[in-house]
Every structure is written in structure tokens, then in C-alpha cells.
Write a protein that holds these residues in place. Sequence first.
Motif, PDB file in Angstrom:
ATOM      1  N   PHE A  60      60.559  71.486  40.277  1.00  0.00           N
ATOM      2  CA  PHE A  60      60.394  72.935  40.358  1.00  0.00           C
ATOM      3  C   PHE A  60      59.291  73.342  39.397  1.00  0.00           C
ATOM      4  O   PHE A  60      59.351  73.034  38.199  1.00  0.00           O
ATOM      5  N   GLY A  61      58.250  74.002  39.896  1.00  0.00           N
ATOM      6  CA  GLY A  61      57.135  74.384  39.045  1.00  0.00           C
ATOM      7  C   GLY A  61      56.750  75.840  39.197  1.00  0.00           C
ATOM      8  O   GLY A  61      56.825  76.403  40.294  1.00  0.00           O
ATOM      9  N   ILE A  62      56.348  76.435  38.099  1.00  0.00           N
ATOM     10  CA  ILE A  62      55.796  77.789  38.101  1.00  0.00           C
ATOM     11  C   ILE A  62      54.331  77.661  37.723  1.00  0.00           C
ATOM     12  O   ILE A  62      53.985  77.210  36.628  1.00  0.00           O
ATOM     13  N   TRP A  63      53.462  78.032  38.656  1.00  0.00           N
ATOM     14  CA  TRP A  63      52.019  77.866  38.500  1.00  0.00           C
ATOM     15  C   TRP A  63      51.373  79.240  38.343  1.00  0.00           C
ATOM     16  O   TRP A  63      51.609  80.144  39.145  1.00  0.00           O
ATOM     17  N   VAL A  64      50.567  79.379  37.322  1.00  0.00           N
ATOM     18  CA  VAL A  64      49.889  80.636  37.027  1.00  0.00           C
ATOM     19  C   VAL A  64      48.388  80.409  37.188  1.00  0.00           C
ATOM     20  O   VAL A  64      47.830  79.474  36.610  1.00  0.00           O
ATOM     21  N   ALA A  65      47.747  81.254  37.979  1.00  0.00           N
ATOM     22  CA  ALA A  65      46.321  81.081  38.270  1.00  0.00           C
ATOM     23  C   ALA A  65      45.470  81.578  37.111  1.00  0.00           C
ATOM     24  O   ALA A  65      44.578  82.420  37.259  1.00  0.00           O
ATOM     25  N   VAL A  66      45.742  81.036  35.936  1.00  0.00           N
ATOM     26  CA  VAL A  66      45.039  81.408  34.715  1.00  0.00           C
ATOM     27  C   VAL A  66      44.829  80.143  33.895  1.00  0.00           C
ATOM     28  O   VAL A  66      45.771  79.394  33.650  1.00  0.00           O
ATOM     29  N   GLY A  67      43.594  79.904  33.498  1.00  0.00           N
ATOM     30  CA  GLY A  67      43.286  78.746  32.672  1.00  0.00           C
ATOM     31  C   GLY A  67      42.287  79.089  31.597  1.00  0.00           C
ATOM     32  O   GLY A  67      41.975  80.269  31.351  1.00  0.00           O
ATOM     33  N   SER A  68      41.751  78.066  30.969  1.00  0.00           N
ATOM     34  CA  SER A  68      40.856  78.307  29.837  1.00  0.00           C
ATOM     35  C   SER A  68      39.554  78.989  30.234  1.00  0.00           C
ATOM     36  O   SER A  68      38.918  79.643  29.403  1.00  0.00           O
ATOM     37  N   ARG A  69      39.141  78.880  31.494  1.00  0.00           N
ATOM     38  CA  ARG A  69      37.904  79.543  31.897  1.00  0.00           C
ATOM     39  C   ARG A  69      38.069  81.059  31.998  1.00  0.00           C
ATOM     40  O   ARG A  69      37.081  81.790  32.169  1.00  0.00           O
TER      41      ARG A  69
END
Length: 454
Positions: A60-69
Amino acid sequence: MLPGASRHATATSRSAGGASRAVTRTLSDDPLGGTVRRTVLPSGLRVLTEAIPAMRSVSFGIWVAVGSRDETGTQAGAAHFLEHLLFKGTHKRGAMEISSAIEAVGGETNAFTTKEYTCYYARVLDEDLPLAIDVMCDLVADSTLEPADVETERGVILEEIAMYDDEPGDEVHDLFARSVYGNHPLGRLISGTVETITPMTRRQIQSFYRRRYVAPQILIAAAGNLDHATVVRLVRQAMHGSPLDTDPAEPAPYRPATPAVRTRAATTVVEPKETEQAHVVLGCPGIDRLDERRFALGVLNNVLGGGMSSRLFQEIRERRGLAYSVYSYASQYADSGLFGVYAGCAPTRIGEVLELTRTELARTAEHGITEAELARGKGMSKGSFVLGLEDTGSRMSRLAKGELLHGHLMPVDELLARVDAVTLDEVNTLAADLLARPMSLAVVGPFGESDFTA
């Protein structure tokens, strides 16, 4: 209808209040996997599942479209800092309760930050999925970011940065990215630096958290022995009343590919260190992840440095014994990419290793690869992909990356067909373009930049 989606039955379910509706679609019934379904909640949060009844576990994963860039220069490292902090406690649970709840049932939790997204995940027995959903949704949606925890994790991250400085084989890849991208966020360290992490305040992190962690930017993916409707119901219960239980909104589109990232002219960057081995990456800007040539690039990469039978491995390690580790790789982002060759060798042999690498790249650019190499490169691409789907974690990741990075989930058979369709001419045309580009060089070892000037 989503691009690449199958025309299966559409179902809707009412929200707890009965007003807004969540829209569910069946995306595929994959013969090499299970049934994939996608639900968009009224808030814009998406839930994708792959039901695999033969498994007894669920990832089960929660993925957030936010990264270091997505950080500004002064925020560098904020996404990674936040990843650490979300495990420290919520309004319902402390840090010990978060970790012990999952470990008590034999499960595992972790998280990672990349340049374009962040993932929080748990792997548990199928019967413990409700617990995993409740704990993971709670920590992502409702972390308190206590000041004392900020200071504790600041120390942990500074130690992590120091540990990284002692790993030149990892450091050289980031040095290479910086040589190509310069001060662009894609050229910065995901962890941030001592100079950015030390002064970072709780208010800055809190602001980043609440502005970036919003429902339309979040995707939940799960794979294993599960029921889609049950997962959706449990997610809605876990999110009810949290900061992610927001007004109706559309899901955010996947990250756009334009305008293209501007890269630097080819350069040489050296990090002088008294290491036993020299670590080098020679490479250039590549292609973005939606480029239709990506399947040809996968084949070309396999032929050049993708395994023990590859050209570079055979020439540099097997025939001449100049390096223990040598390989090529491609990194792809929404609007850019990298292609590089890595080698670790004795400092006295670095000149020979670089000469052989440049010679092989030039030879491949001029003459291309053979039909036999094409077949082998395709086989490696297909085999690694299919074999990588044999656990629930990789299947969960495939769901999330398809949605977040490509805007749709490509069926397994279609992906294999795309690899099969790659022609020798396509690979050789790409090689002639890519491998003839001016190359940047990154080196970590007992050298100065003057050691690599003509």
C-alpha cells in the motif's frame, strides 16, 4: 476516458455525506496480473488497485507528485526533510505508535523522495491492510511537525548528508547531474545541503507541507490480495475530517513536458578526494520519459552497458580487467533526461578506462549495433520488466508511476509489444544522435580538474 484505459463498466459510489460521487473505472484485466481499478474521490485524490488473489500480502503506497525539483533554492531538501518528519507523529499517534503498529503485525513501512515525487508505503499481510491504510493515511494527512521533532530530524539528515559524502560511488552521479543541469533543481541534491538544511525552519517546512500535499496531487496505489471497493471505503474513512478531506476538485494532470529544461554545455567537474578508487561518469543530456524513442533507448542501453554481456562490461572488465563495476544508464524526467556511463577503477587506470569508453561510444554512434545485439537488448528489456512484476511492491509502484508520470497505465502486453516493435534502424538512428553529443565528465577521486584538460 483515460488514455490507454479499457472500456469496462463504470461504477459510482456516493460519499459518506451522500452528495458528491467517487467515480470508479476498471482499467484492465491483465492476463499477467490482476484486475486494475481506479477511483477518483470528490477531493481529487485517486485510488488505484490491482487485485491479485493468489498473494497473501498487500503493498500500500501513498504517492505525492512533489519532489526536490519543486523546491526553491532556499527550500532545497524540504521534500526529503518532510518525508522524515511525517513519521514522527500525528494528532492520533506518536512516532513509536506509528512504527510499532505495523511492526507488531510483521509488516514494514518506509518512504523515499525523488526529484519528481515522494512515496510512503507499507507492506503487510492481506488481513492487516485496514491497519496499514489507517496508519499511512494518518501520517501523510495529519502530521503535527512538532518543533522538537524538526530539530531531531535536522540532526539525522545532516548525518545522512555526511554519510553520503563518504560514498563517492553515489556522489559522482549527483556531480554528473550538476554538470549537466547546473543550478536547475534537477541538478541539486535531493537531500539538500548543510547550507540549506541547517537554517531551514519549521514554518518553511509546514508551509511546503500544506501547499504541496493537497488531494489532487496525491495518489494511493495498492496491489495484492484486496478488494477495490473495500480499499476505497477504508481510505475515505481514514481521510475523513483530515486536511486532505477537502472540497471537490479535479486530479492534477501529470507533470507537463514543456518547456524543456535547458542544459549546460559539456564540461568537466572534479571532486578531489583521497579515495582508493576513482569514480567517473561520462555522459550527456538524454531524452524525456514520454519520448517515443524511450523503448529504443532501453535496448541501446542494454547493449552498451546493461549487463555482463554488454559491450562496455566485456571490453573494460572482462577483457582488460580495468574496473570491477562498469555500466551505462538512462534517467528520464518529464522534460529532460540523462545518459551516462559509470566506472569505478584504480586512479592510475582512469585514463585508459575513459579512452576505451569514448572509443566504444563513438564506434556505436558511427556503426550502430547488430541484429544479434538488438535481439539480446530486447530480451533483456522484456525479461527485466516481467520478472520485476513478481512481488506486490513492484506492482504497486507500476500503478502509481503509470498514473503520476505517464497519465495512464500501459498494459503489460502493450509494453512488451512496444519493445518488440523497436527496429535496428531506430536504435542506430538514436545512437548516432545521442552518443555523438558533447560529453560531460564527472570525477570523484585523487585528482584536480587540470588532470582532465586536453
